[in-house]
Design a protein around this motif. Structure first.
Motif, short mmCIF file in Angstrom:
data_model
loop_
_atom_site.label_atom_id
_atom_site.label_comp_id
_atom_site.label_asym_id
_atom_site.label_seq_id
_atom_site.Cartn_x
_atom_site.Cartn_y
_atom_site.Cartn_z
N ARG A 1 -2.60 -1.29 -11.10
CA ARG A 1 -3.26 -2.16 -10.19
C ARG A 1 -3.80 -3.59 -10.55
O ARG A 1 -3.97 -4.61 -9.64
N ALA A 2 -3.75 -3.80 -11.82
CA ALA A 2 -4.35 -5.14 -12.34
C ALA A 2 -3.19 -5.95 -12.93
O ALA A 2 -2.13 -5.80 -12.89
N GLY A 3 -3.84 -7.06 -13.66
CA GLY A 3 -2.85 -8.03 -14.06
C GLY A 3 -3.65 -8.97 -14.87
O GLY A 3 -4.88 -8.88 -15.26
N THR A 4 -3.05 -10.41 -15.02
CA THR A 4 -3.75 -11.32 -15.51
C THR A 4 -3.66 -12.88 -14.71
O THR A 4 -2.62 -13.13 -13.79
N ILE A 5 -4.53 -13.74 -14.87
CA ILE A 5 -4.33 -14.96 -14.26
C ILE A 5 -4.85 -16.23 -15.44
O ILE A 5 -5.61 -15.78 -16.38
N ASN A 6 -4.83 -17.26 -15.25
CA ASN A 6 -5.42 -18.38 -15.58
C ASN A 6 -6.84 -18.49 -14.85
O ASN A 6 -6.56 -19.17 -13.76
N PRO A 7 -8.21 -18.28 -15.37
CA PRO A 7 -9.21 -18.03 -14.65
C PRO A 7 -9.84 -19.39 -14.38
O PRO A 7 -10.30 -19.52 -13.03
N ALA A 8 -9.52 -20.42 -15.04
CA ALA A 8 -9.95 -21.80 -14.48
C ALA A 8 -8.97 -22.39 -13.36
O ALA A 8 -9.59 -22.80 -12.57
N GLU A 9 -7.86 -21.91 -13.44
CA GLU A 9 -7.00 -22.40 -12.60
C GLU A 9 -7.24 -21.66 -11.07
O GLU A 9 -7.26 -22.28 -9.82
N TYR A 10 -7.49 -20.44 -11.15
CA TYR A 10 -7.97 -19.60 -10.21
C TYR A 10 -9.19 -20.10 -9.25
O TYR A 10 -9.36 -19.95 -8.05
N THR A 11 -10.13 -20.61 -10.25
CA THR A 11 -11.48 -20.84 -9.90
C THR A 11 -11.11 -22.46 -9.05
O THR A 11 -11.89 -22.48 -7.98
N ARG A 12 -10.57 -23.19 -9.75
CA ARG A 12 -9.97 -24.42 -9.08
C ARG A 12 -9.46 -24.36 -7.60
O ARG A 12 -9.60 -24.94 -6.81
N GLY A 13 -8.46 -23.09 -7.50
CA GLY A 13 -7.84 -23.02 -6.67
C GLY A 13 -8.64 -22.36 -5.35
O GLY A 13 -8.63 -22.76 -4.27
N LEU A 14 -9.62 -21.54 -5.68
CA LEU A 14 -10.70 -21.27 -4.70
C LEU A 14 -11.52 -22.37 -3.97
O LEU A 14 -11.54 -22.41 -2.84
N ALA A 15 -11.85 -23.29 -4.97
CA ALA A 15 -12.54 -24.46 -4.52
C ALA A 15 -11.68 -25.43 -3.57
O ALA A 15 -12.17 -25.76 -2.75
N ARG A 16 -10.38 -25.55 -3.87
CA ARG A 16 -9.48 -26.19 -3.01
C ARG A 16 -9.36 -25.51 -1.62
O ARG A 16 -9.33 -26.17 -0.61
N VAL A 17 -9.24 -24.30 -1.74
CA VAL A 17 -9.10 -23.57 -0.36
C VAL A 17 -10.61 -23.69 0.56
O VAL A 17 -10.43 -23.66 1.59
N ALA A 18 -11.64 -23.53 -0.45
CA ALA A 18 -12.91 -23.42 0.36
C ALA A 18 -13.02 -24.83 1.02
O ALA A 18 -13.48 -24.93 2.14
N GLN A 19 -12.51 -26.01 0.20
CA GLN A 19 -12.87 -27.22 1.02
C GLN A 19 -11.84 -27.68 2.21
O GLN A 19 -12.39 -28.05 3.02
N ALA A 20 -10.74 -27.11 2.33
CA ALA A 20 -9.72 -26.91 3.05
C ALA A 20 -10.25 -26.17 4.43
O ALA A 20 -9.91 -26.64 5.61
N GLN A 21 -11.23 -25.20 4.49
CA GLN A 21 -11.80 -24.48 5.24
C GLN A 21 -12.91 -25.28 5.73
O GLN A 21 -13.47 -24.87 6.71
N GLY A 22 -13.52 -26.29 5.01
CA GLY A 22 -14.50 -27.02 5.56
C GLY A 22 -15.91 -26.78 4.64
O GLY A 22 -16.83 -27.70 5.15
N THR A 23 -15.63 -26.09 3.59
CA THR A 23 -16.92 -26.08 2.65
C THR A 23 -17.12 -27.63 1.99
O THR A 23 -16.26 -28.24 1.48
N ARG A 24 -18.43 -28.05 1.83
CA ARG A 24 -18.83 -29.32 1.18
C ARG A 24 -18.94 -28.71 -0.41
O ARG A 24 -20.13 -27.84 -0.50
N LEU A 25 -18.38 -29.33 -1.25
CA LEU A 25 -18.82 -28.96 -2.75
C LEU A 25 -19.38 -30.04 -3.38
O LEU A 25 -19.09 -31.12 -3.25
N PHE A 26 -20.41 -29.85 -4.09
CA PHE A 26 -21.28 -30.98 -4.60
C PHE A 26 -21.58 -30.42 -6.07
O PHE A 26 -22.00 -29.51 -6.50
#
Length: 426
Positions: A176-201
């Motif tokens: 079920r499991a696997g691996t990621i680059n966690p920093a890139e995953y976190t940045r990706g979540l931030a990018r998608v959240a911003q695209a959905q309308g989230t304001r990041l400070f």
């Protein structure tokens, strides 16, 4: 060997463009903490049309979300039966079910939004380093299979081919499991959240939270946010006096060391399918390869401030023990992150005050746990439904003697590593 986190070097997923809060802002939900939990919460809230902003004290990522091993693990740290014993039948099996499906949630987000984080989906390997460890793996295997999990205990020549070492007697493979680059995953979540309308400070640490009408006012050095609901997603990095989550875990650390990119037959034999792995030692060692072929070793304990010779000696010992054919290894960088531990090794989800929800105590399983907790918080805040959360929100007593717990753990880790460096321990 430089003190620098590997995961942000040459990252494909760009850092989000953010601003520092310097005004008074009104929003429906304010999320404190721009790691995986906070960004997953914001992403899912924004996708559903809820107005949300995120306040992060540093950059994205700063804390453990970008500094961990990058394992996308299923379940909690402890075996399923032990979870049921600690939490009770209903809550324990709920946690087993929701967190057992967490890797699929992570990989679905990555695929759906094109997050560039070098994901692998070949599973993870729990490595039995001695007979007692292999018995523990067999126990875990039986409990997981009984719950329908696709796990397999691999032994003999097949185990050696999969791990690249003769030192491991058996390996529990969780597909079920696997691996990621966690920093890139976190940045990706931030990018998608911003695209959905989230304001990041970013660089906007919260200095206080005060009741204001039916909502809450969060102050930062240069601004403030008034929100109906608040999510505290700081986990192991909760330190401020206003942050009640710091009473519900004790802090530990996890250190990592990465080599320069390796090549050749000896290197290619190490984890050829690129699973992430960790062993059954009293103080575990984690082992994985990154996308460039580096060997990345890790263990519980603080690496920051340690002499380089100490870290190099430990890494040489682990590499030489498991992979003697490699010969001398040149270590490129080292870094550490914090872990939020709880005495029973299970997470805590709670409402410290009306209108505020919080999570902590992931015990080293933040990539998956943070992702599903964020989705569950979003569902709870927008619809009042907590069924997507691994556990229901409840009240907890504060963890007593947190400083003593932390000191005892760190002392134990240090002594164990010293024993390894002095070759007193295998």
């Amino acid at each position: 060997m430089q003190e620098q986190c590997l995961w942000t070097q040459g990252a494909q997923e760009p850092a989000p463009v953010t601003e520092t809060l310097d005004t008074a802002l009104r929003t429906r939900v304010c999320v404190v903490g721009g790691g995986i939990t906070g960004l997953s919460t914001a992403l899912h809230l924004s996708a559903g049309g809820t107005e949300v902003c995120v306040l992060e004290a540093g950059d994205i990522p700063t804390g453990g979300s970008g500094r961990n091993v990058g394992l996308v693990n299923a379940g909690l740290w402890v075996p399923p039966d032990d979870i049921v014993k600690a939490l009770g039948e209903a809550d324990g099996e709920r946690a087993n079910r929701v967190l057992g499906g967490a890797p699929a949630k992570v990989f679905s987000l990555i695929e759906r939004h094109g997050i560039q984080c070098h994901p692998t989906r070949t599973g993870t390997l729990h490595l039995g380093h001695n007979a007692k460890g292999c018995d523990e793996l067999a126990r875990r295997r039986d409990q997981l299979v009984a719950r329908g999990a696709p796990v397999e205990l691999i032994e003999g020549d097949a185990c050696e081919r999969l791990t690249g070492t003769r030192r491991i007697r058996a390996a529990l493979c969780d597909r079920r499991a696997g691996t990621i680059n966690p920093a890139e995953y976190t940045r990706g979540l931030a990018r998608v959240a911003q695209a959905q309308g989230t304001r990041l400070f970013t660089h906007s640490p919260v200095s206080s939270i005060q009741r204001e009408g039916d909502g809450w006012r969060l102050s930062t050095p240069r601004g403030s946010v008034t929100a109906d609901r608040v999510v505290i997603a700081t986990n192991a990095y909760a330190q401020d006096s206003w942050n009640q989550t710091r009473q519900h875990f004790f802090a530990g650390h996890y250190m990592q060391v990465a080599s320069r990119p390796l090549s050749g037959a000896a290197a290619d034999a190490i984890l050829p399918e690129r699973q992430g792995a960790w062993d059954t030692r009293t103080v575990l060692s984690s082992i994985r390869r990154d996308a460039a072929g580096r060997l990345v070793l890790g263990s519980l304990g603080r690496g920051e401030g340690r002499p380089r010779v100490y870290l190099k000696s430990w890494a040489d010992r682990i590499a030489g023990h498991y992979f003697p054919e490699l010969g001398p290894v040149e270590w490129e960088c080292t870094w550490s992150g914090r872990v939020a531990f709880t005495p029973d090794h299970t997470l805590r989800l709670f409402e410290p005050l009306p209108g505020i929800v919080a999570a902590c105590g992931y015990n080293g399983r933040g990539n998956t746990t943070g992702t599903v907790v964020g989705e569950g918080f979003a569902e709870y805040l927008s619809r009042g439904d907590d069924s997507l959360l691994p556990l229901p929100l409840k009240s907890y007593r504060a963890v007593r003697g947190r400083g003593l717990w932390s000191a005892a753990y760190e002392s134990g880790f240090s002594l164990y590593h010293l024993g390894q460096c002095l070759r007193l321990l295998a």
